[in-house]
Motif scaffolding. Structure first.
Motif, PDB file in Angstrom:
ATOM      1  N   VAL A 117      29.225  42.135  46.905  1.00 47.39           N
ATOM      2  CA  VAL A 117      30.256  41.962  47.928  1.00 47.39           C
ATOM      3  C   VAL A 117      31.690  42.480  47.237  1.00 47.39           C
ATOM      4  O   VAL A 117      32.013  41.981  46.157  1.00 47.39           O
ATOM      5  CB  VAL A 117      30.547  40.360  48.444  1.00 47.39           C
ATOM      6  N   SER A 118      32.558  43.129  47.806  1.00 51.74           N
ATOM      7  CA  SER A 118      33.578  43.656  47.296  1.00 51.74           C
ATOM      8  C   SER A 118      34.804  42.624  47.161  1.00 51.74           C
ATOM      9  O   SER A 118      35.200  42.353  48.308  1.00 51.74           O
ATOM     10  CB  SER A 118      33.976  44.787  48.196  1.00 51.74           C
ATOM     11  N   ILE A 119      35.016  42.035  46.043  1.00 54.12           N
ATOM     12  CA  ILE A 119      35.781  40.945  45.686  1.00 54.12           C
ATOM     13  C   ILE A 119      36.951  41.289  44.743  1.00 54.12           C
ATOM     14  O   ILE A 119      37.749  40.473  44.677  1.00 54.12           O
ATOM     15  CB  ILE A 119      35.186  39.517  45.528  1.00 54.12           C
ATOM     16  N   SER A 120      36.699  42.174  43.815  1.00 57.97           N
ATOM     17  CA  SER A 120      37.534  42.428  42.657  1.00 57.97           C
ATOM     18  C   SER A 120      38.886  42.649  43.167  1.00 57.97           C
ATOM     19  O   SER A 120      39.868  42.305  42.574  1.00 57.97           O
ATOM     20  CB  SER A 120      37.140  43.802  41.889  1.00 57.97           C
ATOM     21  N   GLU A 121      39.178  43.189  44.310  1.00 59.21           N
ATOM     22  CA  GLU A 121      40.719  43.365  44.857  1.00 59.21           C
ATOM     23  C   GLU A 121      41.309  42.450  45.493  1.00 59.21           C
ATOM     24  O   GLU A 121      42.412  42.282  45.447  1.00 59.21           O
ATOM     25  CB  GLU A 121      40.769  44.517  45.957  1.00 59.21           C
ATOM     26  N   LEU A 122      40.307  41.213  45.289  1.00 56.14           N
ATOM     27  CA  LEU A 122      40.950  39.809  45.831  1.00 56.14           C
ATOM     28  C   LEU A 122      41.674  39.275  44.649  1.00 56.14           C
ATOM     29  O   LEU A 122      42.574  38.266  44.683  1.00 56.14           O
ATOM     30  CB  LEU A 122      40.194  38.883  46.616  1.00 56.14           C
ATOM     31  N   ILE A 123      41.040  39.748  43.373  1.00 53.08           N
ATOM     32  CA  ILE A 123      41.530  39.231  42.075  1.00 53.08           C
ATOM     33  C   ILE A 123      42.767  39.944  41.469  1.00 53.08           C
ATOM     34  O   ILE A 123      43.462  39.307  40.952  1.00 53.08           O
ATOM     35  CB  ILE A 123      40.316  38.889  41.194  1.00 53.08           C
ATOM     36  N   PHE A 124      42.642  41.310  41.538  1.00 48.71           N
ATOM     37  CA  PHE A 124      43.679  42.075  41.116  1.00 48.71           C
ATOM     38  C   PHE A 124      43.698  43.396  41.733  1.00 48.71           C
ATOM     39  O   PHE A 124      42.988  43.737  42.539  1.00 48.71           O
ATOM     40  CB  PHE A 124      43.329  42.437  39.496  1.00 48.71           C
ATOM     41  N   SER A 125      44.854  44.082  41.599  1.00 50.53           N
ATOM     42  CA  SER A 125      44.897  45.549  42.167  1.00 50.53           C
ATOM     43  C   SER A 125      45.114  46.371  40.950  1.00 50.53           C
ATOM     44  O   SER A 125      45.605  45.987  39.860  1.00 50.53           O
ATOM     45  CB  SER A 125      46.185  45.453  43.388  1.00 50.53           C
ATOM     46  N   GLU A 126      44.968  47.528  41.000  1.00 53.00           N
ATOM     47  CA  GLU A 126      44.995  48.492  40.086  1.00 53.00           C
ATOM     48  C   GLU A 126      45.700  49.765  40.437  1.00 53.00           C
ATOM     49  O   GLU A 126      45.567  50.494  41.382  1.00 53.00           O
ATOM     50  CB  GLU A 126      43.505  49.013  39.710  1.00 53.00           C
ATOM     51  N   SER A 146      40.837  38.555  30.215  1.00 52.02           N
ATOM     52  CA  SER A 146      39.577  38.383  29.478  1.00 52.02           C
ATOM     53  C   SER A 146      38.319  37.713  30.316  1.00 52.02           C
ATOM     54  O   SER A 146      37.437  38.189  30.386  1.00 52.02           O
ATOM     55  CB  SER A 146      39.952  37.529  28.257  1.00 52.02           C
ATOM     56  N   LEU A 147      38.895  36.885  31.156  1.00 53.95           N
ATOM     57  CA  LEU A 147      37.613  36.147  31.970  1.00 53.95           C
ATOM     58  C   LEU A 147      37.325  37.026  33.222  1.00 53.95           C
ATOM     59  O   LEU A 147      35.885  36.942  33.251  1.00 53.95           O
ATOM     60  CB  LEU A 147      38.294  34.966  32.602  1.00 53.95           C
ATOM     61  N   PHE A 148      38.073  37.947  33.448  1.00 54.49           N
ATOM     62  CA  PHE A 148      37.403  38.924  34.666  1.00 54.49           C
ATOM     63  C   PHE A 148      36.653  39.922  33.767  1.00 54.49           C
ATOM     64  O   PHE A 148      35.543  40.242  34.416  1.00 54.49           O
ATOM     65  CB  PHE A 148      38.845  39.667  35.079  1.00 54.49           C
TER      66      PHE A 148
END
Length: 616
Positions: A117-126, A146-148
């Motif tokens: 499930v695409s959730i990385s963009e809920l954690i950070f943006s690039e 580091s956790l990510f």
């Protein structure tokens, strides 16, 4: 910005997906610290996972998640700067930080899944290859990054309270998240989390309005709490005016005592009391099952009491209500608060209460367990023994699970623990000891798990607990008066986990071809001790020949590595327990020495957590 827009306030319900996706917001200066404790994150995980599991069925398709029961996370207040247009979070950053940590963990869980499930963009943006996280705070950035990326983070002396708490709460998530949700169900849960968890987003376009909303939301207001509604019902059942006034005054005094500990301590108390002494049913783990005593007490204990006081508490007449609340209520408050005190400050008569405060189970299960066996006719000494016995069982359960890499999330153990609550309810001390002995002997995970157990990035908290217990235990055998607190959280200089092997793979090439094999052996429990922080840092990279000379000055468990210790310590040499444990010095420290030490730890654990403790 126009005056009309500046005075505008918007409020709408939204999802985690909508709230966090590609968003950036700063954290207001007055609430930058992340202060959630272990109990807060465990309760959040418990609430989220249990709500999800109420709806989930193995026959469902992922599209069915849209119809699952929703969960209300609460309001979040943002202020949009009239000058820069930047969005700052005024209220709710504790919850959003916690959800971010959970999303990071879930992202790791699904790395090898075919159904991500695409959730990385809920954690950070690039942008331009640089990651920036949703809550911009430079102190948090290294830890989150580091956790990510690795699921691990090593604390430094410069890390503040927020970073430390973020790491510890991430470790709590790893330990608490249910095993049953880590497999094929995982994408269903992630879908549900980001789309069915509801948040009310409130946006103010001036700081003044934002702070006004913040103050209003954090004011207790006039809404009656469950405790106040229970009080009203109890008083309405006491007909005699003098008795009613007496119970009303008593109620105020007891609730005031609870509130001195925590604003919500009264509600936690009633939940623990009613679950521990009266609940007889719990909701089955099937979709569509109806809440039973355990859940109803957790959500609306005042209604549960109203529906069950005749059948489960045998309260029918005015005199029965009066006598019960005059005697039982202050008695249970007294011991609930004594348990609280014993958990937060080491109490020699109830030592295991402190241990489970640092390594226990969810409070929704732990608190009822601790209250279940005590009776108003017991002496204080008997009650303290009972509380210590139950705490001892909880710690034995959690340690044996942990050394076998098994979790003990609320959802995975609640049926076991609820049955024990009923089993030990109102036991006398002898029966309690017998029942807990039998329950320890039923624990499937045995002490042989120690032989393969070691430190990794997500269990440092447990390893510190285990080494603190071992170190103080060995000290006490030889007559030293140290306690668990002396090592786990002393006043002043702290203790840290010391690797007996320095992190120098090349120095062990005679035994290992691959560095990952070397690292596994280096992190085994038998290759670890506790040392004061400064000492640990000063010679952590030295060779063993140099280190072992320093160990003779440290705690007994560290001293036993050095052969000189065996020549001058009669208390150690004469002890029958020490003889049974079969200590030996290690002039060299190769992999076979680690293996010996690993076996020693197993023998220590078997002795330290022996069921003989329950013999009254």
């Amino acid at each position: 910005m126009s005056q009309k827009l500046k005075n505008k306030i918007e409020a709408s319900d939204t999802t985690i997906n909508s709230l966090l996706k590609d968003q950036k917001f700063t954290i207001d200066y007055f609430q930058r610290e992340y202060r959630w404790q272990s109990k807060h994150i465990k309760l959040l995980i418990e609430d989220l996972t249990s709500t999800f599991l109420k709806s989930y069925s193995t026959e469902d398709k992922r599209k069915d998640v849209v119809n699952y029961q929703s969960y209300y996370l609460g309001p979040v207040v943002f202020s949009i700067s009239p000058d820069s247009g930047k969005k700052s979070i005024v209220d709710g950053q504790q919850r959003i930080t916690s959800i971010t940590l959970l999303l990071i963990y879930l992202n790791h869980l699904q790395k090898n899944s075919d159904h991500k499930v695409s959730i990385s963009e809920l954690i950070f943006s690039e942008k331009f290859g640089e990651k920036s996280f949703n809550m911009t705070d430079e102190m948090r950035e290294p830890c989150l990054k580091s956790l990510f990326e690795t699921g691990e983070y090593t604390l430094s002396e410069n890390d503040d309270e927020t970073v430390q708490n973020m790491l510890y709460r991430y470790e709590d998530i790893v330990q608490t998240f249910p095993d049953e949700l880590t497999r094929e169900i995982l994408p269903f849960f992630i879908d549900w989390l980001i789309e069915n968890v509801v948040i009310v987003e409130i946006i103010a376009y001036s700081n003044e309005n934002a702070y006004t909303i913040f103050e209003t939301m954090n004011d207790r207001g006039l809404n009656l709490t469950a405790t106040e509604m229970l009080k009203g019902y109890v008083l309405s059942n006491i007909e005699n005016k003098e008795q009613r006034t007496e119970i009303n005054d008593l109620w105020k005094r007891e609730i005031q005592k609870l509130h001195q500990y925590n604003d919500n301590a009264d509600q936690s108390f009633f939940q623990a009391w009613f679950r521990g002494k009266y609940a007889v049913s719990i909701r089955p783990g099937k979709v569509g099952s109806i809440d039973q005593d355990f859940e109803l007490i957790g959500s609306r204990f005042h209604n549960w009491f109203k529906d069950n006081h005749r059948t489960l508490l045998d309260l029918n007449t005015s005199d029965e209500f009066y006598t019960y609340f005059k005697n039982e209520f202050p008695f249970m408050v007294k011991w609930y608060l004594k348990i609280w005190d014993a958990q937060t400050e080491y109490t020699p008569a109830i030592p295991h209460a402190t241990y489970i405060n640092n390594w226990g189970i969810a409070e929704s299960l732990q608190d009822p367990l601790l209250l279940a066996s005590i009776n108003i006719g017991d002496t204080d000494a008997t009650i303290m023994k009972k509380i210590d016995f139950v705490s001892r069982y909880i710690e034995t359960f959690t340690v044996r699970r942990a050394i076998n890499y098994r979790k003990f999330s609320q959802t995975s153990i609640k049926y076991t623990m609820f049955n024990i609550i009923k089993l030990i309810r109102s036991n006398n001390l002898d029966l309690l000891g017998q029942n807990l002995t039998n329950e320890v002997n039923k624990i499937q995970e045995d002490w042989q798990g120690v032989l393969e157990f070691g430190l990794h990035g997500q269990n440092r908290k447990f390893v510190k607990h285990l080494l603190s217990r071992i170190s103080s235990y060995i000290d006490n055998i030889v007559g030293k008066d140290t306690t668990y607190v002396s090592y786990h959280h002393p006043t002043g200089k702290q203790f840290e986990i010391e690797h007996i092997w320095a992190n120098k793979f090349q120095e062990h090439s005679d035994e290992f071809d691959q560095e990952n094999d070397f690292q596994r052996w280096r992190n085994l429990l038998g290759a670890l001790i506790l040392l004061p922080s400064g000492t640990n840092q000063s010679f952590s990279s030295d060779k063993y020949d140099d280190k072992v000379k320093h160990y003779i000055k440290e705690n007994t468990y560290a001293q036993t590595l050095n052969s000189a210790y065996y020549a001058k310590n009669p208390n150690f040499l004469k002890s029958e327990i020490i003889k049974d444990l079969n200590f030996k010095a290690h002039n060299d420290f190769k992999s076979n020495d680690i293996e010996d030490r690993q076996q020693l730890v197993q023998r220590i654990c078997e002795k330290l957590w022996s069921v003989e403790y329950f013999e009254n």
